[in-house]
Design a protein around this motif. Structure first.
Motif, mmCIF file in Angstrom:
data_model
loop_
_atom_site.group_PDB
_atom_site.id
_atom_site.type_symbol
_atom_site.label_atom_id
_atom_site.label_comp_id
_atom_site.label_asym_id
_atom_site.label_seq_id
_atom_site.Cartn_x
_atom_site.Cartn_y
_atom_site.Cartn_z
ATOM 1 N N LEU A 81 0.827 -1.207 0.000
ATOM 2 C CA LEU A 81 0.000 0.000 0.000
ATOM 3 C C LEU A 81 0.864 1.260 0.000
ATOM 4 O O LEU A 81 0.491 2.278 -0.601
ATOM 5 C CB LEU A 81 -0.932 -0.004 1.216
ATOM 6 C CG LEU A 81 -1.924 1.158 1.328
ATOM 7 C CD1 LEU A 81 -2.854 1.200 0.124
ATOM 8 C CD2 LEU A 81 -2.736 1.049 2.618
ATOM 9 N N LEU A 82 2.035 1.185 0.637
ATOM 10 C CA LEU A 82 2.977 2.311 0.616
ATOM 11 C C LEU A 82 3.403 2.624 -0.811
ATOM 12 O O LEU A 82 3.444 3.799 -1.211
ATOM 13 C CB LEU A 82 4.199 1.986 1.473
ATOM 14 C CG LEU A 82 5.392 2.952 1.362
ATOM 15 C CD1 LEU A 82 4.996 4.359 1.785
ATOM 16 C CD2 LEU A 82 6.571 2.449 2.186
ATOM 17 N N HIS A 83 3.715 1.598 -1.577
ATOM 18 C CA HIS A 83 4.108 1.839 -2.972
ATOM 19 C C HIS A 83 2.956 2.425 -3.780
ATOM 20 O O HIS A 83 3.157 3.320 -4.604
ATOM 21 C CB HIS A 83 4.570 0.535 -3.623
ATOM 22 C CG HIS A 83 4.741 0.653 -5.105
ATOM 23 N ND1 HIS A 83 3.807 0.165 -6.003
ATOM 24 C CD2 HIS A 83 5.706 1.255 -5.852
ATOM 25 C CE1 HIS A 83 4.200 0.444 -7.230
ATOM 26 N NE2 HIS A 83 5.352 1.096 -7.177
ATOM 27 N N LEU A 84 1.745 1.927 -3.540
ATOM 28 C CA LEU A 84 0.594 2.454 -4.265
ATOM 29 C C LEU A 84 0.316 3.908 -3.891
ATOM 30 O O LEU A 84 -0.231 4.672 -4.682
ATOM 31 C CB LEU A 84 -0.640 1.595 -3.981
ATOM 32 C CG LEU A 84 -0.548 0.130 -4.435
ATOM 33 C CD1 LEU A 84 -1.805 -0.631 -4.042
ATOM 34 C CD2 LEU A 84 -0.320 0.045 -5.942
ATOM 35 N N THR A 85 0.709 4.301 -2.678
ATOM 36 C CA THR A 85 0.532 5.684 -2.239
ATOM 37 C C THR A 85 1.576 6.596 -2.869
ATOM 38 O O THR A 85 1.283 7.704 -3.309
ATOM 39 C CB THR A 85 0.621 5.773 -0.704
ATOM 40 O OG1 THR A 85 -0.355 4.894 -0.124
ATOM 41 C CG2 THR A 85 0.352 7.197 -0.224
ATOM 42 N N LEU A 86 2.829 6.122 -2.925
ATOM 43 C CA LEU A 86 3.917 6.885 -3.555
ATOM 44 C C LEU A 86 4.295 6.200 -4.866
ATOM 45 O O LEU A 86 5.415 5.706 -5.037
ATOM 46 C CB LEU A 86 5.136 6.939 -2.627
ATOM 47 C CG LEU A 86 4.960 7.677 -1.303
ATOM 48 C CD1 LEU A 86 6.210 7.542 -0.461
ATOM 49 C CD2 LEU A 86 4.658 9.146 -1.544
ATOM 50 N N ASN A 87 3.376 6.148 -5.796
ATOM 51 C CA ASN A 87 3.603 5.364 -7.008
ATOM 52 C C ASN A 87 4.246 6.144 -8.146
ATOM 53 O O ASN A 87 4.366 5.629 -9.245
ATOM 54 C CB ASN A 87 2.278 4.758 -7.487
ATOM 55 C CG ASN A 87 1.230 5.834 -7.786
ATOM 56 O OD1 ASN A 87 1.485 7.017 -7.590
ATOM 57 N ND2 ASN A 87 0.062 5.420 -8.241
ATOM 58 N N GLN A 88 4.653 7.385 -7.882
ATOM 59 C CA GLN A 88 5.345 8.118 -8.937
ATOM 60 C C GLN A 88 6.740 7.520 -9.153
ATOM 61 O O GLN A 88 7.361 6.981 -8.244
ATOM 62 C CB GLN A 88 5.479 9.599 -8.565
ATOM 63 C CG GLN A 88 4.151 10.338 -8.485
ATOM 64 C CD GLN A 88 3.534 10.271 -7.106
ATOM 65 O OE1 GLN A 88 3.951 9.466 -6.291
ATOM 66 N NE2 GLN A 88 2.552 11.115 -6.857
ATOM 67 N N ASN A 91 9.640 8.510 -6.875
ATOM 68 C CA ASN A 91 9.506 8.247 -5.433
ATOM 69 C C ASN A 91 9.942 6.842 -5.042
ATOM 70 O O ASN A 91 10.096 6.557 -3.848
ATOM 71 C CB ASN A 91 8.048 8.452 -4.990
ATOM 72 C CG ASN A 91 7.659 9.915 -4.970
ATOM 73 O OD1 ASN A 91 8.526 10.781 -4.846
ATOM 74 N ND2 ASN A 91 6.377 10.199 -5.111
ATOM 75 N N THR A 173 5.044 10.015 5.253
ATOM 76 C CA THR A 173 4.394 8.859 4.621
ATOM 77 C C THR A 173 5.191 7.584 4.841
ATOM 78 O O THR A 173 4.646 6.540 5.243
ATOM 79 C CB THR A 173 4.207 9.098 3.114
ATOM 80 O OG1 THR A 173 3.456 10.292 2.905
ATOM 81 C CG2 THR A 173 3.478 7.923 2.474
ATOM 82 N N PHE A 177 3.916 4.284 7.245
ATOM 83 C CA PHE A 177 3.715 2.929 6.732
ATOM 84 C C PHE A 177 4.714 1.939 7.319
ATOM 85 O O PHE A 177 4.360 0.785 7.601
ATOM 86 C CB PHE A 177 3.795 2.924 5.205
ATOM 87 C CG PHE A 177 2.532 3.395 4.541
ATOM 88 C CD1 PHE A 177 1.478 2.521 4.337
ATOM 89 C CD2 PHE A 177 2.391 4.710 4.131
ATOM 90 C CE1 PHE A 177 0.310 2.954 3.732
ATOM 91 C CE2 PHE A 177 1.221 5.148 3.522
ATOM 92 C CZ PHE A 177 0.177 4.271 3.319
ATOM 93 N N SER A 181 3.555 -1.181 9.534
ATOM 94 C CA SER A 181 3.949 -2.503 9.056
ATOM 95 C C SER A 181 4.737 -3.267 10.117
ATOM 96 O O SER A 181 4.498 -4.457 10.353
ATOM 97 C CB SER A 181 4.787 -2.363 7.786
ATOM 98 O OG SER A 181 5.275 -3.609 7.366
#
Length: 394
Positions: A81-88, A91, A173, A177, A181
């Motif tokens: 979910l962390l990657h999906l939040t900072l998916n640019q 980042n 962020t 996470f 986690s």
């Protein structure tokens, strides 16, 4: 729109009708498995008529089993979910090492929690486990800040204020996470710890090793997921993501069944409890005194109480280990306590097996349980207080 809905409804109905016999069979096998573990497989034929109850039990098993499963891969889900939040694209450099860091912090959390618990037991102290949580939070914050400082690249097109704000958002962020986690490992740690008896230092060390091993496997899905993302030319497909989550999950389930054979019975009992097919709490029950007399119930096991002079009413105290098809299996209160102890494993003495002597004791104890018709028994706690005395009596 209505045609599409009708088609989906017919398809769903077809699948339900097609697989219902298999679902009923699986639910029946689950009930058979549970009754065999409590030594009352003899009542299985009497509850076969309630097909609707079997479907309810299967649904409950599915949802509770899923909840248990998610608990064991929750640390990885949080990092995904962390990657999906900072998916640019720019980042990813800030978070590519988070699975390794979270694994290390989680293991440290487990070790510190064990050390505090051991100290409290050994020296009869009450040092709070919040210290372990605080250490995790501090470690997560320090890593997030340091990692962002080392990898942050100033955006030339934006002023200093917006760059600072961007820096703070990324840091917070990552910190949020990673800390969630790392702390979420406490849920599987608690579930596993409750299934083992810790009697000496050797067992304690073995339990610590098992928990650290489970902590490692809990982060494998996130590690595999992030490993694919390190190559910018590879984008994980939906089926690959499913495989990444499913494979370690199957390994975890296998390890759970190996290390903690009593957990499967606990899940079944929790499902039965949720649906009202069993009850872990002791209650007083009003018994049909025309069929049952107080002489049939041992005072030490059932605490029988008879009230009234002419129309005498009989009450007993017990727990409901199973209830279905108009039948209710009521057992003495100590049976439930014995059941809990039976499904705990001693890592050192039992080699990941249930205690056979306790299993024999449980099955012997459940022979004292009585299978009532629902018409002959009714829960009736209103007359008694927590100590078992009649309310209003001195």
């Amino acid at each position: 729109m209505s045609d599409t809905f009708t088609a989906l409804f017919k398809q769903a109905l077809y699948l339900v009708v097609k697989y219902t016999p298999f679902l009923i069979l699986f639910s029946g096998l689950t009930i058979w498995f549970y009754l065999s573990h409590i030594g009352r497989i003899n009542i299985f034929p009497e509850i076969l008529s309630s097909y609707s109850s079997f479907i309810s039990i299967l649904a409950s098993l599915f949802f509770i089993g899923t909840a248990f499963s998610i608990t064991f891969i929750l640390p990885s889900l949080v990092l995904i979910l962390l990657h999906l939040t900072l998916n640019q694209k720019n980042n990813f450099k800030y978070i590519k090492k988070t699975p390794i860091v979270s694994t290390f912090i989680s293991c440290s959390f487990i070790i510190i929690s064990f050390a505090i618990s051991t100290y409290n037991v050994s020296y009869n102290k009450e040092v709070s486990l919040d210290i372990a949580c605080i250490i995790v939070i501090i470690a997560s914050l320090l890593y997030a800040f340091k990692n962002t400082c080392m990898n942050y690249t100033k955006i030339k097109s934006k002023p200093l204020t917006k760059n600072m704000l961007h820096f703070i958002i990324i840091t917070i962020t990552i910190f949020f996470f990673i800390s969630i986690s790392s702390l979420s490992i406490a849920f599987p740690m608690h579930l596993i710890s409750n299934d083992f008896n810790v009697n000496d230092e050797i067992t304690l060390i073995l339990l610590l090793v098992v928990l650290l091993l489970f902590s490692f496997f809990c982060f494998i899905p996130a590690s595999l997921y992030y490993r694919q993302l390190e190559n910018p030319l590879i984008k994980p497909k939906k089926n690959e993501i499913s495989l990444i989550l499913a494979t370690p999950f199957l390994v975890i389930v296998f390890l759970i069944c190996t290390f903690s054979p009593g957990l499967s019975v606990r899940i079944i009992h929790l499902s039965l409890n949720t649906l009202g097919f069993s009850d872990s709490q002791p209650h007083y029950y009003y018994i049909n005194s025309k069929k049952y007399t107080s002489d049939m119930f041992d005072k030490n096991d059932w605490s029988p109480v008879t009230l009234g002079t002419f129309d005498r009413k009989l009450y007993i105290k017990g727990v409901s280990l199973f209830s279905m098809s108009g039948k209710k299996l009521i057992c003495p209160e100590y049976t439930r306590k014995l059941q809990i102890e039976t499904y705990k494993t001693d890592l050192y003495k039992q080699h990941f097996e249930l205690d056979k002597d306790k299993m024999k004791q449980l099955k012997a104890a459940t022979q004292n349980c009585i299978l009532f018709n629902n018409d002959d028994i009714q829960q009736w706690d209103t007359l008694f207080d927590d100590t078992g005395k009649l309310k209003g009596s001195e």
